[in-house]
Design an enzyme around this catalytic site. Structure first.
Site, short mmCIF file in Angstrom:
data_model
loop_
_atom_site.label_atom_id
_atom_site.label_comp_id
_atom_site.label_asym_id
_atom_site.label_seq_id
_atom_site.Cartn_x
_atom_site.Cartn_y
_atom_site.Cartn_z
N ASP A 1 -29.94 10.96 11.26
CA ASP A 1 -31.15 11.32 11.99
C ASP A 1 -32.31 11.23 11.01
O ASP A 1 -32.13 11.00 9.82
CB ASP A 1 -31.01 12.69 12.63
CG ASP A 1 -30.98 13.79 11.59
OD1 ASP A 1 -31.14 13.49 10.39
OD2 ASP A 1 -30.80 14.94 11.96
N ASP B 1 -23.70 12.99 19.68
CA ASP B 1 -23.32 13.80 18.52
C ASP B 1 -23.63 15.24 18.86
O ASP B 1 -24.53 15.51 19.65
CB ASP B 1 -24.11 13.40 17.28
CG ASP B 1 -25.49 14.04 17.28
OD1 ASP B 1 -26.36 13.56 18.04
OD2 ASP B 1 -25.70 15.05 16.58
#
Lengths: 376, 376
Positions: B92, B271
């Site tokens: 991320d 996720d």
């Protein structure tokens, strides 16, 4: 249980043997990982077998009696089934924990009352019920109930304590021999030789135990605060007397050096929380010395944790990665370090055995001892 | 990176595909275990592969930037080598953590200054340096730097925030396209579609992102406090617009039910910390429902943790044993529960994929959803 003495070193008292139990064989000298509450902290049983190559593990009677409790252990069919471990197990008697962990102890000839360190509930251990408890837990090798005095105990205290322990031993043996294992395999009871740091008490204790002709013997009350040299001396005194045909278990010992010194004095079995406890704090034992993995020097050291290590973590992960895990408080750090240290301890005793069989244990030991204490 | 769409369900928007990266293939729909600080908490990478069957894992730019730090990651040759994981990784952008974890945030068009939650040190993230940082980390799939507003953000705030995120996206793409991977394999950049719970903003964001023609897209800013129905609605709005030929990644989602609902709306990648975080607290997700393993009812339940489970812990250990570990605060409990939950999540997406390929995903999903939320 059966013990076959395979070889004895010519230049030391070191021995190689095989203990056969209903859960399989144990090649001595052996180190037994400590599984206090039905788990070797942070280690899957699969990895105890495949990576660490443990042949026998320990359970703690005091802890298991409190949690999960005897009803659960009995319903499970004993500790092996409860914890999914099908190799041998040894349980201590709870004596050491009652005297080090429990609260409000009251010691009498009958036994010892105490309060649980978990919830303050009141309990009593006697030589008889500790045998019954260990029947329920179902370890292959169980220990007599004893008092374990501190390493600083006076001669008077030690003497009185030994009398108590020897009286209890008789009651343990009586109860044990009157009862049977609950799960279809056999158990054996080891007396524990006490006597603090006093050679005559140790001699007396060893003679008393030897005369009882059991299948194996434990040496207790060492590594409890006395100097290492005293410990080695006591081992020598005791092993002079214990029969050479029976395995000898030095309880709660110790560092890698302590283990080599014990082996060279004729000890066959060891256990200690050090590899897991110190591992969880970031201390690694290796064949080249001791690593504090938190040190800055490992920050960008991308060499394997232990290039000579036998566990997969040793060569999969780097020192820099392991340091990062410890600095970041990540539980994988404790898992890796615990696996590494246990695998190293098991390597150390396997290697000792190989050198005993090869006839060069004493030289190898002299070469290893200085290396094992180096701070890397 | 390459994406091949293998099959699309006739009765839902569910898709099966294959993402090919330089670190191997990913079969979608896929769940990605979260490895915040270069470790999926409590899980060996070996077990991520062999037991959990993870095909790609996540890293967090914010955390990795602070620890171990970019110099260490660069010297290691990137995150794959540092953590000994040779399959794909996604990172991320750090946006979410800067807005949820860091202190003293100050947001400008230029970027965001903040203080580390670890030591209070001052840092700045900009679209440009977050690209550079993710080049150093070296994930296969990296994310644009965005602002992630709370689920309760007003329309006005959400609109302004989206303008900022879209401006930043242009700068991210510019920097990314001007630079190259450092370690000899290719990386790809996913834009993140924001817009809170406002359909017109989501539409605008999706159209803006789609027009940029990147290799894949992320949907961010969901599961941050809004009702699940709102989340599903936003996924539908966005996936109507995102090109069907590119993978779609729903960030930070979610429960097993959320995942099936996401798949049925055309999401390919997920996720979430839930399987590991809830696992560490004793919550197990299974194909029959949810287990709170601390409950008294499991005390003497000697059935396997999950008879249908695919990880070795599922059938090796019993519910009673796992409960005992949690009640005794033993770390092995968290290890077993984390492995079980992750293996279950990966089973869930593998099974989804099989049903998409078999053409009966929609029926299977309808059958599974009520079971997955049952409290056992």
């Amino acid at each position: 249980m059966k013990f076959d003495l395979t070889a004895t070193d010519l230049h030391s008292k070191a021995r190689a043997g095989v203990i056969t139990t209903d859960h399989g064989q144990i090649h001595t000298p052996i180190f037994m990982p400590v599984g206090t509450v039905a788990t070797v902290k942070g280690v899957f049983h699969r990895d105890l077998k495949d990576e660490i190559k443990a042949e026998i593990i320990l359970g703690n009677t005091y802890h298991l009696y409190l949690r999960p409790g005897l009803d659960v252990l009995k319903a499970a069919g004993g500790l092996h089934k409860f914890s999914a471990w099908d190799r041998p197990i040894l349980t201590d008697s709870g004596g050491y924990q009652v005297f080090s962990l429990a609260e409000n102890r009251k010691l009498t000839n009958e036994g010892c009352t105490f309060r649980s360190h978990i919830d303050g509930s009141k309990h009593m251990f006697t030589p008889e019920n500790v045998m019954d408890i260990q029947r329920v837990i179902g370890a292959d090798i169980i220990m007599a109930f004893d008092e374990c005095p501190p390493g600083t105990a006076t001669y008077e205290y030690a003497k009185k304590s030994l009398d108590l322990t020897q009286g209890w031993l008789g009651r343990c043996i009586k109860r044990f021999d009157e009862t049977e294992g609950l799960y279809g395999y056999s158990q054996t009871l080891f007396p524990i030789v006490q006597g603090c740091v006093y050679p005559d008490l140790r001699r007396k204790a060893a003679e008393h135990a030897a005369a009882l002709d059991r299948e194996g013997y434990a040496i207790g009350g060492l590594a409890v605060g006395e100097p290492a040299e005293k410990m080695y001396e006591m081992i020598e005194v005791v092993n002079e007397i214990l029969p050479s045909t029976k395995p000898r278990y030095l309880m709660g010992v110790g560092t890698p050096v302590n283990i080599l010194e014990g082996i060279s004095r004729g000890v066959d079995m060891f256990d200690c929380v050090m590899p897991t406890r110190n591992g969880r704090n970031g201390m690694l034992f290796t064949s080249e010395g001791i690593i504090n993995i938190r040190n800055l020097k490992w920050r960008d050291d991308f060499s394997p944790i232990d290039p000579n290590g036998s566990a997969f973590v040793d060569t999969t992960y780097t020192k820099a990665y392991l340091r990062h895990l410890f600095i970041s408080d990540e539980m994988l750090g404790a898992q890796i370090a615990s696996m590494h240290n246990l695998a190293f301890y098991l390597w150390l005793v396997r290697e000792s055995r190989a050198h005993i069989l090869a006839g060069d244990f004493a030289q190898w030991k002299e070469m290893m001892v200085p290396k094992l204490s180096v701070r890397l």
